[in-house]
Structure formats: C-alpha cells, structure tokens
Design a protein around this motif. Structure first.
Motif, mmCIF file in Angstrom:
data_model
loop_
_atom_site.group_PDB
_atom_site.id
_atom_site.type_symbol
_atom_site.label_atom_id
_atom_site.label_comp_id
_atom_site.label_asym_id
_atom_site.label_seq_id
_atom_site.Cartn_x
_atom_site.Cartn_y
_atom_site.Cartn_z
ATOM 1 N N MET A 78 32.953 86.547 96.254
ATOM 2 C CA MET A 78 31.756 85.939 96.859
ATOM 3 C C MET A 78 32.133 85.339 98.210
ATOM 4 N N PRO A 79 31.381 85.663 99.266
ATOM 5 C CA PRO A 79 31.774 85.212 100.602
ATOM 6 C C PRO A 79 31.871 83.688 100.726
ATOM 7 N N GLU A 80 31.027 82.957 99.977
ATOM 8 C CA GLU A 80 31.056 81.497 100.122
ATOM 9 C C GLU A 80 32.184 80.830 99.336
ATOM 10 N N VAL A 81 32.891 81.611 98.493
ATOM 11 C CA VAL A 81 33.945 81.009 97.665
ATOM 12 C C VAL A 81 35.305 81.131 98.361
ATOM 13 N N THR A 82 35.977 79.986 98.546
ATOM 14 C CA THR A 82 37.314 80.006 99.143
ATOM 15 C C THR A 82 38.347 80.319 98.069
ATOM 16 N N GLU A 83 38.261 79.598 96.958
ATOM 17 C CA GLU A 83 39.115 79.928 95.813
ATOM 18 C C GLU A 83 38.478 79.428 94.532
ATOM 19 N N SER A 84 39.009 79.938 93.403
ATOM 20 C CA SER A 84 38.395 79.598 92.119
ATOM 21 C C SER A 84 39.462 79.408 91.054
ATOM 22 N N ALA A 85 39.118 78.607 90.064
ATOM 23 C CA ALA A 85 39.972 78.481 88.872
ATOM 24 C C ALA A 85 39.043 78.497 87.665
ATOM 25 N N VAL A 86 39.331 79.408 86.737
ATOM 26 C CA VAL A 86 38.507 79.518 85.537
ATOM 27 C C VAL A 86 39.303 78.951 84.362
ATOM 28 N N ILE A 87 38.656 78.062 83.627
ATOM 29 C CA ILE A 87 39.336 77.402 82.508
ATOM 30 C C ILE A 87 38.451 77.439 81.265
ATOM 31 N N GLY A 88 39.057 77.088 80.125
ATOM 32 C CA GLY A 88 38.296 76.928 78.890
ATOM 33 C C GLY A 88 38.297 75.457 78.513
ATOM 34 N N VAL A 89 37.129 74.952 78.155
ATOM 35 C CA VAL A 89 37.071 73.555 77.707
ATOM 36 C C VAL A 89 36.356 73.504 76.359
ATOM 37 N N PRO A 90 36.601 72.442 75.581
ATOM 38 C CA PRO A 90 36.010 72.365 74.242
ATOM 39 C C PRO A 90 34.487 72.484 74.269
ATOM 40 N N VAL A 140 36.159 76.116 94.965
ATOM 41 C CA VAL A 140 36.212 75.502 96.279
ATOM 42 C C VAL A 140 35.336 76.375 97.172
ATOM 43 N N ALA A 141 34.254 75.772 97.700
ATOM 44 C CA ALA A 141 33.298 76.535 98.518
ATOM 45 C C ALA A 141 32.769 75.587 99.582
ATOM 46 N N ALA A 142 32.994 75.959 100.830
ATOM 47 C CA ALA A 142 32.688 75.059 101.948
ATOM 48 C C ALA A 142 31.267 74.490 101.864
ATOM 49 N N GLU A 143 30.310 75.371 101.646
ATOM 50 C CA GLU A 143 28.914 74.914 101.633
ATOM 51 C C GLU A 143 28.412 74.623 100.216
ATOM 52 N N GLY A 144 29.330 74.694 99.249
ATOM 53 C CA GLY A 144 28.882 74.570 97.858
ATOM 54 C C GLY A 144 28.247 75.890 97.431
ATOM 55 N N VAL A 145 28.096 76.093 96.144
ATOM 56 C CA VAL A 145 27.474 77.323 95.666
ATOM 57 C C VAL A 145 26.760 77.027 94.349
ATOM 58 N N SER A 146 25.551 77.521 94.213
ATOM 59 C CA SER A 146 24.759 77.159 93.031
ATOM 60 C C SER A 146 25.143 78.010 91.828
ATOM 61 N N GLU A 147 24.823 77.491 90.641
ATOM 62 C CA GLU A 147 25.078 78.252 89.410
ATOM 63 C C GLU A 147 24.264 79.542 89.412
ATOM 64 N N ASP A 148 23.070 79.466 89.950
ATOM 65 C CA ASP A 148 22.215 80.659 89.994
ATOM 66 C C ASP A 148 22.853 81.765 90.814
ATOM 67 N N ARG A 149 23.431 81.360 91.930
ATOM 68 C CA ARG A 149 24.043 82.328 92.838
ATOM 69 C C ARG A 149 25.239 83.017 92.136
ATOM 70 N N VAL A 150 26.020 82.212 91.423
ATOM 71 C CA VAL A 150 27.161 82.763 90.670
ATOM 72 C C VAL A 150 26.635 83.710 89.600
ATOM 73 N N ASP A 151 25.582 83.262 88.932
ATOM 74 C CA ASP A 151 24.976 84.055 87.881
ATOM 75 C C ASP A 151 24.562 85.434 88.412
ATOM 76 N N VAL A 152 23.886 85.434 89.536
ATOM 77 C CA VAL A 152 23.406 86.686 90.120
ATOM 78 C C VAL A 152 24.593 87.587 90.484
ATOM 79 N N HIS A 153 25.637 86.978 91.037
ATOM 80 C CA HIS A 153 26.783 87.784 91.452
ATOM 81 C C HIS A 153 27.508 88.420 90.257
ATOM 82 N N LEU A 154 27.628 87.646 89.165
ATOM 83 C CA LEU A 154 28.419 88.147 88.033
ATOM 84 C C LEU A 154 27.615 89.061 87.120
ATOM 85 N N ARG A 155 26.312 88.868 87.109
ATOM 86 C CA ARG A 155 25.478 89.512 86.092
ATOM 87 C C ARG A 155 25.759 91.006 85.919
#
Ligand code: MCA
Ligand code: AMP
Length: 492
Positions: free
Chosen positions: A411-423, A436-451
């Motif tokens: 995703m162009p707005e994402v500088t880097e990412s870390a995916v983890i599992g939590v309880p 880490v995303a300079a302008e921030g990024v919404s959950e919806d936007r991530v959703d659309v990209h991954l879907r």
C-alpha cells in the motif's frame, strides 16, 4: 499398502451402516460411499489422472468431496486440498507450484495456467456429469510405503507456502496409532463440524471413523445449534478450542447434553486451562488435548485412561519419538525449555520441490524441528510454551504474519508494518496490524486493499497506526513488545 485398502476392508464389513449422516439429504451408507468412490475413481481416470498426478481441490464440505478424496487414494493420485477461503491470487500459487493434472473447484473460472478445471457445487457442475457417466473402478492400486497420498500446503515464516508431502504410510501409521491410543470403538459416532481441507478434519477425524467404518455426523460447517442438536446422537467430538469456548458460552450446553459423549478432543491451537476447567465443571468431562502439525500429523496426546492435565499436550504417541532440543541440536532434559522435535513414521518426507527447505528443518538423526517451543516433564509429558516460528493461530487457522505484512507494505501510504496475534475471546488469538503510515490509514482502506488478495480469516481484525515500530539494537522489530502493548484490546 494403499491407505484406501484399509478403509475399503472396513467398508465392506459395514455396507448397511451409515457412513455420512447428512442434515438435508438421505444418509450415505458405507455401500453408497464405496460405490461413489469407485465412480469418482472412474471419473478421475477418464479425466486423464494417473498415479502420482496431483489433483488440486477447492471444494465445500460435501459428501462428494469426501468421495473424491478417497478416489484419489484409490487410484494412487495425490490429493491437494486448499482452504475454500483462499482468494484466486492465493490459489494461483498452488496451481503453479503443485502442477496439478486436474483442478476441481466450485467456479469454472477458477483455474489458470492451462490446468483443466472441473466444477462441483451443491447442485451440479461438470464433475457430477462426469460421475454420472463414469465407469466404476473396482481395483485399488497397490502403493509402496513412500508413495504420496496428499500434499497439504502450510505457510512458512517467509510467507511462501510449502507443500508438505504425506505418504500413504504416514497417514496409515498415524490413524493406527490414534485408533489404539483413543480406544476407538465399533459403536463410536463422530460428530464432525471441522473443515475437510486440513489435517484435523480430514486425516484425524475422518480417518479414525473410516478405519472402523463407524458413522460420521457430517455437518457442513460449525453451527452451534446444529452441533447441540446432534450431541446426544454422538460419542466423539473433535474440535479446535473455539468449539469448546462457544459450547460453554451457550446455556443449553450442560452435563445432560454431554452425558453420552465418550470423548471431547481438542487440538490445532492451545486450549486454555480455564476452558478445560470450566468444561469439567459444566459437564464432568475432561477435554482430551493432543498436539500435531501438517508435516507430522499427530505427535502427542493426553491419555484416554489416566490423567489429562490442563495446559499440556500429553505423551508421544506409540512409535513416535519426541524430544526437546536447543537451537544447536543439543538434546535437553526434563524441565528445560527448547524446540520440540519429532521422529517416526508419521513425519512427512519433505516439502514439495523444496529440498533445501526440507534439509533445513531436519536434524542429521532424522528428527524434524517443529518450530514449537516446549518442555517435557520427568514422566515424558509435553507442554507447549511458545513458538519459535512467527505464527498466529486464529480459531485453529494458521496465519503467517509475513504474508500479511507483504501485502500491507504494497500500500503506497504504508511505510512499514508488523502483524501480530493478540488474545481474543472467540478465536484464541486474533490478527492485528500495526502500521507506520505518514498520513495514517483507515481500517476500511486496509480492508479494501486486502479483500481480493487474502483469505478473510488472515485479515487483521484491528489496524493500529503508530509513529514507529519498537526495535532492538540490531534493528529487529520487537513483536513481543507490541503483543504486550496490545494484549487486551479484545479482552478488556
Ligand atoms: C472465520 N472467521 C475467522 C475465522 N473463521 N476469523 C479469524 N479466524 C478464524 N478462524 C471470520 C470470517 O472470515 C468472517 O469474517 C467471520 O469470522 C464469520 O465467519 P464464519 O465462517 O461464520 O465463521 P465460523 O463458521 O464461526 O468459523 C469459526 C470456526 C472456523 C468454526 C472456528 O474458523 C473453523 O472451523 N476453524 C477450524 C480450523 C481448523 O480446522 N484448523 C485445523 C488446522 P467477516 O464476517 O468479517 O467476513 S491445523 C491442523 O490441522 C493441525 C495439524 C492440528 O494440530 O490440528
Ligand atoms: P498446522 O501448520 O496448521 O499444521 O498447525 C500446526 C501448529 O498448530 C503446531 O505447530 C502448533 O503450533 C499448533 N498446535 C497444534 N495443536 C496444538 C495444541 N494442542 N496446543 C498448542 N498448539 C497446537
């Protein structure tokens, strides 16, 4: 010996008995199942499938899917099931890697790369037409111990899925061990609500039932109402821990409902001591927890008779050696934490077309390094205390963070990412993305990209933006710190 020959011998002694008990259709008897396997074998042969050919299958949980699996065994083809949740992008990799002779799927457009596709849906499809016109194959082909029965894909820490090659002998030795260890009985009735594209639902559950031709209450998906309705008709349930937390969350589930059940078996993910204790308090029964993985099938189990200890996965199954070892290979003693390693006829022969990866995972003396961290007590009882591999297990499904991070990093707005599992109260662990995303990024936007690109269960249930990721002096992202920081976002 062909694994199917073992089943077929049992089927032939139980022709009038129910094999697959169905909710919305007449039951399949063992005679019917055997006949359908013979027809499917004929249809496979007519489609040009020969011994050793891979048959890629992405199908819903239908009785015909079971027949297709057994038919592959019967004719010596290699069954390659994939999760129905996978997107075409994910499936394209399996097609390229497994080089199947045939792909059986619900969608006629599913294939690419010139692999012939047959369709099978609840109501029709070309595969049904082929079955209708097929010449049944009665003979079951002989197989040597090392001949492959199946390839099951399991993702890796690199994010690239690896095909675990499982032989007829791997599968046979494991079901024979489980049959004995769990005291399978000729009058057992298995309540089956797991998917049938993974080891748990396909090889552990169905094989135990088929070895003695005992009935399977075949539920096409996990549905709490259906499960509760059928509990009084069953004697054994196999599930992931989410099955048990969901049962406990339902007030209808009580001691009377569980009274006729001989065994509640749990695996694929850690069962908490709390769930174990609540289950015993509610029903008077102790869940039997066991431990396995795609590459090794089942390794250890709590005993049928004898103490089932919460938070442990029991003893090495008969004829399987299990040990704890340090990273450098030194074998550790009781009480010492290290990697769990296993050796036996259950252990796969390697990753499909990946000899280097295979060599990395085996010790010189033939032990396979599971990537799970554990400890063994003086009696030989194992507990899993963590994972050396970066893996999240959500509702019994494995999610490798790398695969998700790669897509997020696209995703162009994402500088880097870390995916983890939590309880997570329902899934045990849930996938969370820290970005880490300079302008921030919404959950919806991530959703659309991954879907369209990633199976739904692998997608983050929560997306969090931070200014920077915590790193150690070597520059490595400290996922432990992130897991700690966000440990209660679903449970608070
Ligand atoms: C479904 N969803 C999930 C999961 N399942 N999200 C995270 N983790 C999951 N496991 C999402 C869906 O994408 C959907 O999202 C929403 O939850 C509801 O979907 P639904 O299909 O209704 O879910 P469900 O039917 O309630 O499924 C939960 C489940 C299922 C019953 C726990 O995940 C399941 O059957 N798990 C078992 C997996 C298994 O067999 N593992 C064994 C492999 P949205 O609404 O947002 O679209 S491991 C193995 O074989 C080894 C060898 C071993 O040891 O056993
Ligand atoms: P898979 O790759 O899907 O075969 O998943 C195998 C992994 O599931 C193992 O390596 C373990 O990390 C985990 N697993 C299976 N059974 C248990 C269990 N009873 N307790 C904890 N983890 C388990």
């Amino acid at each position: 010996m062909n694994l199917y020959s073992r089943f077929e011998n049992a089927f032939s002694q139980a022709l009038d008995k129910p094999a697959l008990v169905l909710a919305d259709a007449p039951d399949w008897t063992y005679a019917h199942l055997k006949g359908q396997v013979e027809l499917a074998a004929g249809a496979l042969a007519a489609a040009g499938v020969a011994p050793g050919d891979r048959v890629l299958v992405q199908l819903p949980k239908l009785p015909e899917t079971v027949a297709l699996y057994l038919a592959c065994l019967k004719i010596g083809a290699v069954y390659v099931p994939v999760n129905t949740a996978y997107t075409p992008r994910e499936v394209a990799y399996f097609i390229e890697d497994a080089e199947p002779r045939l792909f059986v799927a619900t969608d006629p457009e599913a294939g690419n790369g010139g692999v012939p596709v047959e369709t099978l849906t609840e109501s029709g499809g070309g595969w049904r037409t082929r079955l209708a016109g097929a010449e049944p194959v009665r003979d079951t082909i002989g197989r040597d111990d090392k001949d492959l029965a199946a390839i099951l894909y399991t993702s890796g820490t690199t994010g690239r899925a690896k095909g675990a090659m499982l032989s007829h002998n791997n599968l046979a030795s494991n079901v024979l061990a489980l049959d004995r260890y769990w005291g399978w009985r000729d009058d057992d009735v298995l309540l089956h609500a797991l998917p049938i594209f993974h080891v748990h639902g396909l090889f552990v559950a169905l094989h135990c039932a088929f070895l003695r031709a005992t009935p399977v209450i075949f539920q096409t998906r996990f549905d709490i109402d259906a499960l509760i309705a059928e509990l009084p008709n069953a004697t054994v349930l196999m599930g992931v821990p989410t099955f048990y937390t969901r049962l406990l969350a339902d007030p209808r589930f009580d001691a009377a409902l569980a009274a006729g059940m001989r065994l509640f078996i749990s695996g694929s993910a850690p069962l908490t001591e709390q769930t174990f204790a609540e289950f015993e308090a509610r029903t008077g029964k102790r869940i039997l927890e066991r431990y396995g993985m795609t590459e090794t099938l089942m390794n250890t189990s709590n005993p049928l008779d004898g103490e089932r200890v919460a938070g442990t996965v029991g003893f090495a199954l008969p004829h399987i050696a299990a040990r704890i070892a340090a990273e450098d290979g030194q074998v550790l003693g009781p009480g010492e934490v290290g990697g769990i390693e296993v050796r036996g006829e259950n252990v796969f022969s390697g990753y499909w077309q990946m000899p280097e990866r295979t060599a990395e995972e085996f010790r010189g003396d033939g032990f396979f390094r599971t990537g799970d961290l554990g400890v063994m007590d003086a009696e030989g009882r194992f507990s899993i205390v963590g994972r050396a591999k970066d893996l999240v297990i959500s509702g019994g499904y494995n999610v490798y963070p790398k695969e998700v991070e790669r897509l997020l990093d696209e995703m162009p707005e994402v500088t880097e990412s870390a995916v983890i599992g939590v309880p997570h109260p329902d899934f045990g662990e849930a996938v969370v993305a820290v970005l880490v995303a300079a302008e921030g990024v919404s959950e919806d936007r991530v959703d659309v990209h991954l879907r369209g690109n990633l199976a739904r269960y692998k997608q983050p249930k929560r997306v969090l933006c931070v200014n920077e990721l915590p790193r150690n002096t070597m520059g490595k992202v400290q996922k432990n710190e992130l897991r700690e920081r966000y440990s209660d976002i679903f449970t608070a």
